[in-house]
Motif scaffolding. Structure first.
Motif, PDB file in Angstrom:
ATOM      1  N   SER A 179      10.829 -12.185  37.255  1.00  0.00           N
ATOM      2  CA  SER A 179      10.914 -12.867  35.957  1.00  0.00           C
ATOM      3  C   SER A 179       9.734 -12.503  35.073  1.00  0.00           C
ATOM      4  CB  SER A 179      10.951 -14.391  36.154  1.00  0.00           C
ATOM      5  OG  SER A 179      12.245 -14.792  36.546  1.00  0.00           O
ATOM      6  N   PHE A 182      10.025  -9.345  33.147  1.00  0.00           N
ATOM      7  CA  PHE A 182      10.904  -9.424  31.967  1.00  0.00           C
ATOM      8  C   PHE A 182      10.242 -10.220  30.847  1.00  0.00           C
ATOM      9  CE2 PHE A 182      13.919  -7.843  34.956  1.00  0.00           C
ATOM     10  CZ  PHE A 182      14.886  -7.189  34.222  1.00  0.00           C
ATOM     11  N   ARG A 184       8.116 -14.112  29.487  1.00  0.00           N
ATOM     12  CA  ARG A 184       8.365 -15.538  29.251  1.00  0.00           C
ATOM     13  C   ARG A 184       9.603 -15.714  28.374  1.00  0.00           C
ATOM     14  NH1 ARG A 184       5.207 -19.903  29.703  1.00  0.00           N
ATOM     15  NH2 ARG A 184       3.389 -18.648  30.244  1.00  0.00           N
ATOM     16  N   GLY A 185      10.489 -16.588  28.805  1.00  0.00           N
ATOM     17  CA  GLY A 185      11.701 -16.829  28.014  1.00  0.00           C
ATOM     18  C   GLY A 185      12.807 -15.826  28.299  1.00  0.00           C
ATOM     19  N   GLU A 186      12.527 -14.840  29.164  1.00  0.00           N
ATOM     20  CA  GLU A 186      13.521 -13.790  29.446  1.00  0.00           C
ATOM     21  C   GLU A 186      14.050 -13.892  30.880  1.00  0.00           C
ATOM     22  OE1 GLU A 186      14.615 -11.660  27.170  1.00  0.00           O
ATOM     23  OE2 GLU A 186      13.296 -12.570  25.690  1.00  0.00           O
ATOM     24  N   GLN A 187      13.951 -15.085  31.457  1.00  0.00           N
ATOM     25  CA  GLN A 187      14.395 -15.219  32.849  1.00  0.00           C
ATOM     26  C   GLN A 187      15.857 -14.811  33.008  1.00  0.00           C
ATOM     27  OE1 GLN A 187      12.492 -17.403  31.142  1.00  0.00           O
ATOM     28  NE2 GLN A 187      11.632 -18.987  32.482  1.00  0.00           N
ATOM     29  N   GLU A 188      16.680 -15.131  32.000  1.00  0.00           N
ATOM     30  CA  GLU A 188      18.113 -14.776  32.096  1.00  0.00           C
ATOM     31  C   GLU A 188      18.289 -13.273  32.288  1.00  0.00           C
ATOM     32  OE1 GLU A 188      16.891 -16.909  29.976  1.00  0.00           O
ATOM     33  OE2 GLU A 188      18.213 -18.644  29.757  1.00  0.00           O
ATOM     34  N   ALA A 189      17.464 -12.509  31.550  1.00  0.00           N
ATOM     35  CA  ALA A 189      17.570 -11.044  31.662  1.00  0.00           C
ATOM     36  C   ALA A 189      17.229 -10.609  33.087  1.00  0.00           C
ATOM     37  CB  ALA A 189      16.647 -10.381  30.651  1.00  0.00           C
TER      38      ALA A 189
END
Ligand SMILES: O=P(O)(O)OC[C@H]1O[C@H](OP(=O)(O)OP(=O)(O)O)[C@H](O)[C@@H]1O
Length: 386
Positions: A179, A182, A184-189
């Motif tokens: 994570s 990718f 902060r805030g890009e965990q979905e990616a």
């Protein structure tokens, strides 16, 4: 090229992996023309006291001892022991004197870790428990860590090369590093990339505590992977943990109210048997590392107990070749090997090597060892009064 500080398998096998005083003992005995036929026993405690430990490391011990002019009896791997010998070696002393160092190392460390693993297994009998502790030990020990965890009843382990040796595949999904790479805030990616890249057979278990709240990340993982999400792992760091049980229950609740109660919840990070007991009803599985890999080795010693057929031992140790027995109610007793044990008791020691030949493969078969450990735990009520 700089090499690793690892004593190699050849040095263990040929006995160079020994304490110097055994080399000097060999020199003295050879000089005096002495090489008595002895019986030596590996023992942690002389008498049973109700404090059971789990025997492991026999496979490597047999690999060390086979092919030598000796007979070996031992309790099988995965058996609980409580005082008295776990192994008995008979033969000319010089045949095995220098092997004591590695022999005790194999048995002591593996048995300590297997006992710790069984502590966890009985603490959460219905949960999945995976070994995550390879990172805490020297890489040369990782297969021993993972194998011992399996002997103690763990369902799986994380170390890839250990898996190659053991013949089982390592499990695991993602570290926080994924994570973080990718952003902060890009965990979905990160989770999507994992889902797209990783073999279909690997469960989709999203690590959901990297940047934000566990409930928030869990629900975002559900949105990102939909039905493909198998589970989440919470590894909430100690300083942020607060009431971990409450955090987990909250995650479960929020999954349930949205119809995602099929998403499993796994937890990890500094866990031991007490944590497993406390959390087992609210999680599906645990990752346990240091509790197993950092377990104290069992304090085994190898002592001569007979010389040329006559009882002999240093003070504090019991002379004479011995056997260990288990009565029907799970109590252990130590007795002389050439006499029968208490009425109705079964001997726990088995012939393992005769004239250098291995005669009992089943004594150190991994699956059989695990089966014995779980059955023995039940027989003697291991961990039930924790
Ligand atoms: O604490 P133990 O019982 O020894 O368990 C071993 C490790 O496994 C987990 O790593 P994780 O992959 O979550 O950590 P990381 O991504 O932060 O390295 C956990 O954080 C522990 O550090």
């Amino acid at each position: 090229m700089t090499e690793f500080d690892i004593v190699d398998a050849a040095a263990i096998r040929d006995g160079r992996a020994t304490d110097a005083y055994f080399e000097r003992t060999e020199a003295a005995l050879e000089h005096a023309g002495r090489n008595p036929r002895v019986v030596a026993e590996v023992t942690a405690d002389q008498f049973p006291d109700g404090d059971f430990e789990l025997f492991a490391g026999l496979k490597d011990a047999v690999a060390l001892l086979e092919g030598r002019d000796i007979d070996v009896d031992a309790i099988p791997e995965g058996r609980l022991f409580d005082g008295g010998p776990v192994m008995r070696i008979e033969g000319p002393y010089l045949t095995f004197a220098r092997l004591e160092t590695s022999l005790l190392g194999f048995l002591s460390h593996a048995s300590g870790m297997a006992t710790a693993a069984l502590d966890c297994r009985v603490a959460a009998p219905d949960s999945q428990v995976l070994s995550f502790g390879a990172r805490h030990v020297h890489p040369s020990m990782t297969a021993a860590v993972e194998r011992s965890a399996l002997v103690g009843g763990f369902d799986g382990f994380s170390h890839v090369a250990a898996g190659d040796l053991i013949g089982r595949e390592a499990s695991g999904t993602m570290p926080h590093a994924l994570s973080i790479c990718f952003g902060r805030g890009e965990q979905e990616a990160a989770w999507r990339a994992f889902n797209e890249a990783v073999d279909e057979a690997v469960p989709r278990i999203a690590l959901c505590d990297t940047y934000s709240d566990e409930v928030d990340e869990t629900l975002r993982a559900v949105d990102a992977l939909g039905d493909r999400l198998d589970g989440v792992r919470l590894d909430t760091t100690g300083s942020r943990r607060g009431d971990f049980r409450h955090i987990i229950r909250e995650v479960q609740w929020e999954l349930d109210v949205r119809g995602h109660d099929d998403v499993d919840v796994y937890v990890s990070g500094g866990l031991g048997p007490a944590d497993l007991r406390e959390l087992r009803d609210v999680v599906d599985g645990f990752g346990v590392g240091g509790y197993v890999s950092n377990a104290d080795p069992v304090d085994f010693a190898l002592d001569i107990v007979a010389v040329e057929g006559e009882p002999a031992a240093k003070r504090g140790k019991l002379s004479g070749a011995k056997d260990v027995y288990r009565t029907a109610d799970g109590v252990h007793a130590v007795g002389l090997a050439d006499r029968s044990g208490p009425d109705g008791a079964e001997s726990l020691m088995e012939p393992v090597i005769r004239d250098g030949e291995v005669v009992a493969d089943d004594a150190f078969d991994l699956a059989a060892a695990t089966e014995r450990a779980l059955a023995d735990a039940e027989t003697v009520g291991y961990g039930t009064n924790e």
